[in-house]
Motif scaffolding. Structure first.
Motif, PDB file in Angstrom:
ATOM      1  N   LEU A 136       0.826  -1.213   0.000  1.00 31.59           N
ATOM      2  CA  LEU A 136       0.000   0.000   0.000  1.00 31.59           C
ATOM      3  C   LEU A 136       0.858   1.260   0.000  1.00 31.59           C
ATOM      4  CD1 LEU A 136      -2.734  -1.194   2.524  1.00 31.59           C
ATOM      5  CD2 LEU A 136      -3.045  -0.761   0.083  1.00 31.59           C
ATOM      6  N   GLN A 137       2.049   1.170   0.614  1.00 27.46           N
ATOM      7  CA  GLN A 137       2.959   2.320   0.618  1.00 27.46           C
ATOM      8  C   GLN A 137       3.379   2.665  -0.813  1.00 27.46           C
ATOM      9  OE1 GLN A 137       6.595   1.728   2.938  1.00 27.46           O
ATOM     10  NE2 GLN A 137       6.380   3.837   3.689  1.00 27.46           N
ATOM     11  N   ALA A 138       3.653   1.627  -1.608  1.00 22.95           N
ATOM     12  CA  ALA A 138       4.031   1.844  -3.022  1.00 22.95           C
ATOM     13  C   ALA A 138       2.885   2.495  -3.793  1.00 22.95           C
ATOM     14  CB  ALA A 138       4.415   0.517  -3.659  1.00 22.95           C
ATOM     15  N   GLN A 139       1.653   2.284  -3.302  1.00 25.36           N
ATOM     16  CA  GLN A 139       0.476   2.886  -3.962  1.00 25.36           C
ATOM     17  C   GLN A 139       0.121   4.256  -3.373  1.00 25.36           C
ATOM     18  OE1 GLN A 139      -2.553  -0.085  -3.392  1.00 25.36           O
ATOM     19  NE2 GLN A 139      -1.490  -1.635  -4.621  1.00 25.36           N
ATOM     20  N   GLY A 140       0.911   4.713  -2.370  1.00 22.02           N
ATOM     21  CA  GLY A 140       0.707   6.056  -1.830  1.00 22.02           C
ATOM     22  C   GLY A 140      -0.119   6.147  -0.564  1.00 22.02           C
ATOM     23  N   ALA A 141      -0.500   5.000   0.020  1.00 23.12           N
ATOM     24  CA  ALA A 141      -1.321   5.038   1.240  1.00 23.12           C
ATOM     25  C   ALA A 141      -0.530   5.569   2.433  1.00 23.12           C
ATOM     26  CB  ALA A 141      -1.863   3.641   1.544  1.00 23.12           C
ATOM     27  N   TYR A 142       0.782   5.337   2.423  1.00 28.06           N
ATOM     28  CA  TYR A 142       1.682   5.843   3.476  1.00 28.06           C
ATOM     29  C   TYR A 142       2.810   6.588   2.782  1.00 28.06           C
ATOM     30  CZ  TYR A 142      -0.563   1.974   5.999  1.00 28.06           C
ATOM     31  OH  TYR A 142      -1.478   1.113   6.546  1.00 28.06           O
ATOM     32  N   ASP A 143       3.311   7.670   3.404  1.00 21.70           N
ATOM     33  CA  ASP A 143       4.432   8.345   2.762  1.00 21.70           C
ATOM     34  C   ASP A 143       5.700   7.507   2.928  1.00 21.70           C
ATOM     35  OD1 ASP A 143       6.400   9.544   4.750  1.00 21.70           O
ATOM     36  OD2 ASP A 143       4.559  10.458   5.514  1.00 21.70           O
ATOM     37  N   SER A 144       6.702   7.823   2.133  1.00 21.50           N
ATOM     38  CA  SER A 144       7.857   6.919   1.964  1.00 21.50           C
ATOM     39  C   SER A 144       8.683   6.759   3.235  1.00 21.50           C
ATOM     40  CB  SER A 144       8.750   7.423   0.833  1.00 21.50           C
ATOM     41  OG  SER A 144       9.204   8.734   1.141  1.00 21.50           O
ATOM     42  N   LYS A 145       8.562   7.679   4.189  1.00 18.42           N
ATOM     43  CA  LYS A 145       9.355   7.575   5.431  1.00 18.42           C
ATOM     44  C   LYS A 145       8.712   6.627   6.460  1.00 18.42           C
ATOM     45  CE  LYS A 145       9.419  11.991   6.498  1.00 18.42           C
ATOM     46  NZ  LYS A 145       8.706  12.664   5.379  1.00 18.42           N
ATOM     47  N   GLN A 146       7.469   6.234   6.221  1.00 18.71           N
ATOM     48  CA  GLN A 146       6.731   5.480   7.229  1.00 18.71           C
ATOM     49  C   GLN A 146       7.191   4.032   7.334  1.00 18.71           C
ATOM     50  OE1 GLN A 146       4.418   6.944   9.326  1.00 18.71           O
ATOM     51  NE2 GLN A 146       5.238   8.771   8.342  1.00 18.71           N
ATOM     52  N   LYS A 147       7.148   3.505   8.572  1.00 20.81           N
ATOM     53  CA  LYS A 147       7.459   2.095   8.802  1.00 20.81           C
ATOM     54  C   LYS A 147       6.307   1.473   9.589  1.00 20.81           C
ATOM     55  CE  LYS A 147      12.465   2.318   8.753  1.00 20.81           C
ATOM     56  NZ  LYS A 147      13.537   2.949   9.508  1.00 20.81           N
ATOM     57  N   PRO A 148       5.950   0.218   9.255  1.00 19.18           N
ATOM     58  CA  PRO A 148       4.821  -0.405   9.978  1.00 19.18           C
ATOM     59  C   PRO A 148       5.111  -0.625  11.459  1.00 19.18           C
ATOM     60  CG  PRO A 148       5.892  -1.981   8.501  1.00 19.18           C
ATOM     61  CD  PRO A 148       6.476  -0.647   8.191  1.00 19.18           C
ATOM     62  N   MET A 149       6.377  -0.918  11.795  1.00 18.06           N
ATOM     63  CA  MET A 149       6.763  -1.051  13.198  1.00 18.06           C
ATOM     64  C   MET A 149       7.591   0.171  13.560  1.00 18.06           C
ATOM     65  SD  MET A 149       5.326  -3.740  14.404  1.00 18.06           S
ATOM     66  CE  MET A 149       6.162  -3.716  15.984  1.00 18.06           C
ATOM     67  N   ARG A 150       6.944   1.144  14.164  1.00 17.12           N
ATOM     68  CA  ARG A 150       7.617   2.394  14.531  1.00 17.12           C
ATOM     69  C   ARG A 150       8.475   2.143  15.774  1.00 17.12           C
ATOM     70  NH1 ARG A 150       4.625   6.573  12.128  1.00 17.12           N
ATOM     71  NH2 ARG A 150       5.161   8.118  13.704  1.00 17.12           N
ATOM     72  N   ALA A 151       9.671   2.712  15.795  1.00 18.46           N
ATOM     73  CA  ALA A 151      10.568   2.465  16.925  1.00 18.46           C
ATOM     74  C   ALA A 151      11.555   3.600  17.089  1.00 18.46           C
ATOM     75  CB  ALA A 151      11.330   1.156  16.713  1.00 18.46           C
ATOM     76  N   ASP A 152      11.987   3.801  18.333  1.00 15.41           N
ATOM     77  CA  ASP A 152      13.075   4.721  18.641  1.00 15.41           C
ATOM     78  C   ASP A 152      14.188   3.888  19.283  1.00 15.41           C
ATOM     79  OD1 ASP A 152      14.863   6.549  19.591  1.00 15.41           O
ATOM     80  OD2 ASP A 152      13.504   7.487  21.029  1.00 15.41           O
TER      81      ASP A 152
END
Ligand SMILES: [Zn+2]
Length: 218
Positions: A136-152
């Motif tokens: 879905l990211q490739a289709q534009g649903a999420y911007d390119s910086k986004q990750k499904p597992m967000r972490a710091d």
């Protein structure tokens, strides 16, 4: 171990819903919390809802309830998980941020171990979500910086740290999970599906149980 399950906000909290109003955070977090309580009880874990009411309960009152358990049973025998859905804005527009993450209070405490167990369980249980995210990211649903597992990872573990009231003012280990973004259309569709809700309930149960096992063995 007594597992206290907190659910974000209330029926009277303004905002806190998807732009099309199909997902209301107070309802989704209560649905997840109730199902998590049932699942943990089935797996022989003493889990209890911190907020049975539909209306919002103030953060000081939520902490008072949690700390009453800590005083009665010992804070090492209690843990708290606060269930939320994330949002990238409050302007009623769909956004391009997405993914799952967990918060603890700043510094190294037992909450970091609990957060890591839940993060690891999420990383495993959200396998289908992660695969779909990439497509879905490739289709534009999420911007390119986004990750499904967000972490710091800056302090060596995957949780984000913040001085959220429920994390700072409770005596027991406490974490707050943000299960996907209610103002992202793709995340919202997943949250509204039975597949998505089930995965989110189960990842919390798996992570909590893995943490309790580790605590028992030390
Ligand atoms: Zn929230």
């Amino acid at each position: 171990m007594i597992v206290l399950i907190d659910n974000g906000h209330g029926s009277d909290t303004p905002g806190k819903c998807s732009p099309d109003q199909k997902l209301k955070e107070y309802l989704k977090s209560r649905e997840i919390a109730r199902r998590l309580e049932t699942l943990l009880n089935l797996r022989m874990v003493d889990a209890r809802l911190l907020v049975e009411e539909d209306k919002d309960i103030s953060l000081p009152e939520r902490c008072r309830r949690a700390n009453a358990y800590c005083d009665k049973y010992g804070k090492e025998n209690v843990l708290l998980v606060s269930i939320h859905c994330n949002a990238a804005g409050a302007d009623g527009q769909w956004k391009s941020a997405g993914g799952w993450c967990v918060y603890t209070s700043p510094g190294k405490t037992k909450a970091d171990d609990l957060a890591t167990e839940i993060w690891n369980a999420a990383d495993e249980r959200l396998k289908n979500y992660k695969e779909r995210f990439t497509i879905l990211q490739a289709q534009g649903a999420y911007d390119s910086k986004q990750k499904p597992m967000r972490a710091d990872w800056s302090d060596g573990d995957p949780d984000y740290e913040a001085r959220f009231y429920i994390l700072v003012h409770t005596k027991c280990p406490a974490v707050l999970t943000e299960s996907l973004f209610q103002d992202n259309k793709a995340d919202c569709d997943f949250l509204l599906s039975e597949e998505g809700t089930k995965a989110i309930v189960e990842l919390h149960a798996n992570g909590i149980i893995n943490y309790i096992k580790k605590v028992k063995n030390t």
